[in-house]
Motif scaffolding. Structure first.
Motif, PDB file in Angstrom:
ATOM      1  N   GLU A 286       0.841  -1.206   0.000  1.00 16.32           N
ATOM      2  CA  GLU A 286       0.000   0.000   0.000  1.00 16.32           C
ATOM      3  C   GLU A 286       0.872   1.250   0.000  1.00 16.32           C
ATOM      4  N   TRP A 287       0.442   2.291  -0.730  1.00 12.56           N
ATOM      5  CA  TRP A 287       1.181   3.557  -0.716  1.00 12.56           C
ATOM      6  C   TRP A 287       0.857   4.291   0.580  1.00 12.56           C
ATOM      7  N   ILE A 288       1.877   4.644   1.329  1.00  6.30           N
ATOM      8  CA  ILE A 288       1.679   5.352   2.590  1.00  6.30           C
ATOM      9  C   ILE A 288       2.499   6.641   2.554  1.00  6.30           C
ATOM     10  N   SER A 289       2.011   7.674   3.201  1.00 11.52           N
ATOM     11  CA  SER A 289       2.754   8.936   3.243  1.00 11.52           C
ATOM     12  C   SER A 289       2.572   9.584   4.601  1.00 11.52           C
ATOM     13  N   PHE A 290       3.562  10.388   4.984  1.00 12.22           N
ATOM     14  CA  PHE A 290       3.591  10.991   6.307  1.00 12.22           C
ATOM     15  C   PHE A 290       4.022  12.442   6.194  1.00 12.22           C
ATOM     16  N   GLY A 291       3.363  13.314   6.931  1.00 14.65           N
ATOM     17  CA  GLY A 291       3.703  14.724   6.928  1.00 14.65           C
ATOM     18  C   GLY A 291       4.180  15.175   8.293  1.00 14.65           C
ATOM     19  N   THR A 292       4.978  16.251   8.321  1.00 15.00           N
ATOM     20  CA  THR A 292       5.485  16.790   9.578  1.00 15.00           C
ATOM     21  C   THR A 292       5.339  18.310   9.573  1.00 15.00           C
ATOM     22  N   ASP A 293       5.059  18.862  10.739  1.00 14.60           N
ATOM     23  CA  ASP A 293       4.940  20.312  10.886  1.00 14.60           C
ATOM     24  C   ASP A 293       6.327  20.947  10.992  1.00 14.60           C
ATOM     25  N   TYR A 294       6.383  22.252  10.669  1.00 10.64           N
ATOM     26  CA  TYR A 294       7.643  22.976  10.840  1.00 10.64           C
ATOM     27  C   TYR A 294       7.997  23.046  12.326  1.00 10.64           C
ATOM     28  N   GLN A 299       9.183  28.011  11.870  1.00 12.42           N
ATOM     29  CA  GLN A 299       7.874  28.651  11.822  1.00 12.42           C
ATOM     30  C   GLN A 299       7.975  30.121  12.232  1.00 12.42           C
ATOM     31  N   LYS A 300       8.759  30.400  13.250  1.00 17.33           N
ATOM     32  CA  LYS A 300       8.922  31.777  13.722  1.00 17.33           C
ATOM     33  C   LYS A 300       9.558  32.643  12.643  1.00 17.33           C
ATOM     34  N   ALA A 301      10.580  32.112  11.956  1.00 17.66           N
ATOM     35  CA  ALA A 301      11.234  32.859  10.885  1.00 17.66           C
ATOM     36  C   ALA A 301      10.264  33.115   9.732  1.00 17.66           C
TER      37      ALA A 301
END
Length: 309
Positions: A286-294, A299-301
């Motif tokens: 199965e194709w799986i994908s994962f995301g991550t926050d800054y 994020q501050k910059a």
């Protein structure tokens, strides 16, 4: 202690590049061979060659091999700030924080992803060299974001092949200085170690094929936020290619970023984040994908540069 080796070029290496011939004769990488050539540690018939020169059967090689350097083993200890994005019996995906290398290397004394996982009790595949077991791809120590590690031997083989065959979707976000023209494009330029030997990499004729696709997400007054997809995974690839375009990652002083912009935005490293990672699951298909926050510093910059615009 350095070792001196002298031998004739075998018939089977007739016409090979010097760096390729050394790689085959002594079993180290062409990059390492090029380093020895550049340092004057290789003679062909008594003369110092260029790495791209061709050798002839019977030519006499004199090579000074440096003493072997032992690579440190991973230290199993938890890594603060490293979170688990996903885990099953085959893989573990982490959100790697700043200042953490993928695995131990010569000269690195800081924390590693591998050591952090072992220290937290995770089972890791034993395939690969002992100091980087389970590691199927890497992020620079100061590049944050999604990174996958194999837990089973089956997953290790599957993912190594997927990365080699370029079937993995690796996406990064980068805040770069200025505005790339065109706003969307591809950088297809070979990368190898910088001739200075100072640890940088560079676009070099005869280097390894390297392809980076970029698209502008948002343009600000003095910078642009880019979505970047890698076809290849060379060391420092995005940083080198963006610098070659004269739009280095904000904060990346190693590759020509403006320190005044970095100071104004409070950035102490390259603004580069592995925002998502997608691949075929090694067991289910199965194709799986994962995301991550800054992370907070990036994020501050970004908030600051956005407010300035």
């Amino acid at each position: 202690m350095a070792e001196q080796r002298s031998l004739p070029v075998p018939d089977g290496l007739e016409g090979e590049r010097v760096d390729a011939a050394l790689s085959r004769l002594f079993g180290f990488s062409r990059t390492r061979a090029a380093e020895l050539i550049g340092a004057g540690e290789v003679l062909v018939d008594g003369r110092q060659p260029a790495k791209s020169d061709r050798v002839h059967a019977g030519a006499w090689l004199d090579v000074t091999l440096p003493p072997p350097v032992s690579t440190p083993m991973p230290v199993a200890e938890p890594v603060p700030g490293m979170s688990i994005v996903y885990e099953d019996d085959d893989i573990v995906v982490v959100n790697k924080p700043i200042g953490v290398a993928a695995h131990p290397t010569v000269g690195w004394t800081g924390p590693t992803v591998l050591g952090g996982l072992l220290g937290a009790g995770h089972t890791i595949a034993t395939s690969g060299a002992a100091e980087r077991q389970g590691i199927v791809h890497r992020l620079d120590a100061n590049t944050t974001g999604a990174m996958a590690v194999a837990k089973s031997e089956h997953a290790y083989s599957h993912l190594k092949r997927a990365f080699k065959e370029r079937t993995v979707d690796k996406r990064y976000h980068a805040l770069v200085q200025g505005h790339p023209d065109p706003f969307r494009g591809t950088v297809d330029a070979p990368i190898d170690r910088h001739p200075s030997g100072d640890g940088r990499w560079a676009v070099v004729a005869g280097g390894k094929a390297s392809i980076t696709h970029y698209d502008t997400i948002e343009a600000f007054r003095a910078a642009s936020l880019l979505d970047i997809k890698l076809e290849t995974g060379r060391t420092h690839q995005i940083r080198v290619h963006m610098s070659a375009l004269r739009h280095p990652c904000v904060g990346d002083m190693m590759y020509g970023a403006d320190p005044t912009i970095a100071a104004r935005l409070g950035v102490t490293r390259q603004w580069l984040h592995a925002v998502s990672l997608g691949f075929e699951h090694p067991s289910t298909g199965e194709w799986i994908s994962f995301g991550t926050d800054y992370p907070e510093d990036l994020q501050k910059a970004l908030d600051t540069v956005r407010a300035e615009s």
